[in-house]
Design a protein around this motif. Sequence first.
Motif, PDB file in Angstrom:
ATOM      1  N   GLY A  22      -8.011  -1.387   3.115  1.00  0.00           N
ATOM      2  CA  GLY A  22      -7.171  -2.381   2.709  1.00  0.00           C
ATOM      3  C   GLY A  22      -7.521  -3.367   3.662  1.00  0.00           C
ATOM      4  O   GLY A  22      -8.224  -3.650   4.355  1.00  0.00           O
ATOM      5  N   ARG A  72     -11.049   2.224   7.830  1.00  0.00           N
ATOM      6  CA  ARG A  72     -10.081   1.423   7.643  1.00  0.00           C
ATOM      7  C   ARG A  72     -10.071   1.225   6.093  1.00  0.00           C
ATOM      8  O   ARG A  72     -10.896   1.285   5.294  1.00  0.00           O
ATOM      9  N   ASP A 129      -4.006   1.554  -2.851  1.00  0.00           N
ATOM     10  CA  ASP A 129      -3.870   0.342  -2.880  1.00  0.00           C
ATOM     11  C   ASP A 129      -4.622  -0.535  -3.963  1.00  0.00           C
ATOM     12  O   ASP A 129      -5.805  -0.646  -3.940  1.00  0.00           O
ATOM     13  N   THR A 149       0.721  -1.133  -0.035  1.00  0.00           N
ATOM     14  CA  THR A 149       0.035   0.080  -0.123  1.00  0.00           C
ATOM     15  C   THR A 149       0.877   1.152  -0.017  1.00  0.00           C
ATOM     16  O   THR A 149       1.859   1.296   0.645  1.00  0.00           O
ATOM     17  N   GLU A 157       1.145  -3.316   5.776  1.00  0.00           N
ATOM     18  CA  GLU A 157       0.018  -3.427   6.987  1.00  0.00           C
ATOM     19  C   GLU A 157      -1.245  -2.648   6.632  1.00  0.00           C
ATOM     20  O   GLU A 157      -1.274  -1.907   5.772  1.00  0.00           O
ATOM     21  N   ARG A 158      -2.207  -2.753   7.784  1.00  0.00           N
ATOM     22  CA  ARG A 158      -3.624  -1.960   7.516  1.00  0.00           C
ATOM     23  C   ARG A 158      -3.004  -0.427   7.558  1.00  0.00           C
ATOM     24  O   ARG A 158      -2.493  -0.132   8.420  1.00  0.00           O
ATOM     25  N   GLU A 197      -5.458   3.269   8.592  1.00  0.00           N
ATOM     26  CA  GLU A 197      -6.718   3.483   9.002  1.00  0.00           C
ATOM     27  C   GLU A 197      -6.648   5.078   8.968  1.00  0.00           C
ATOM     28  O   GLU A 197      -5.866   5.785   9.534  1.00  0.00           O
TER      29      GLU A 197
END
Length: 159
Positions: free
Chosen positions: A159, A157, A96, A68, A134-135, A137
């Motif tokens: 991804g 959020r 993403d 991402t 990673e995610r 936010e």
Amino acid sequence: MGTKEASLLLGFSRKRLLDLLAEGRVKGAYKNGRFWEIPVYEDEMPIIIPGRRGPKGKWRTKKSTKPTMIHVNQSKIKGNIGKPPAKLEPVLSVKDGDRNDYGYQLNITGPCQIIYRPYKPTACGARLWINTYERVEFIDTQFNPVTARQPSKKIYRVG
């Protein structure tokens, strides 16, 4: 493996799996009395033989190995100078895959890498960006001066 476990692993309904079994599209599957026996192969997954017509199935798609990308848009920062808070444009973009989300403040939940390539910019022209697997936010997608001082409870959020 039975049809219930196989359908859960593949991510579609038991009825759809029974249709594929009837068409002979599950590799190595055979009927033992009234029940189907479905072998598992690589990654402990049954193999579905693709059909000749129609769209390709979406099961067993692997996650993208592309990270991402978080880009801080310098031209938007310069363009926001002197604007009232209601007219400020988001300066952060999170790319993403084909998605592109915009916001003012975000949180990265794991490790990330900051990349500076002055002589080899990205397709969008960015020379400095952040990559993460990673995610990500968003904490603020609508500019709110309060969130500049402390995190908001509203989290988006990606991804």
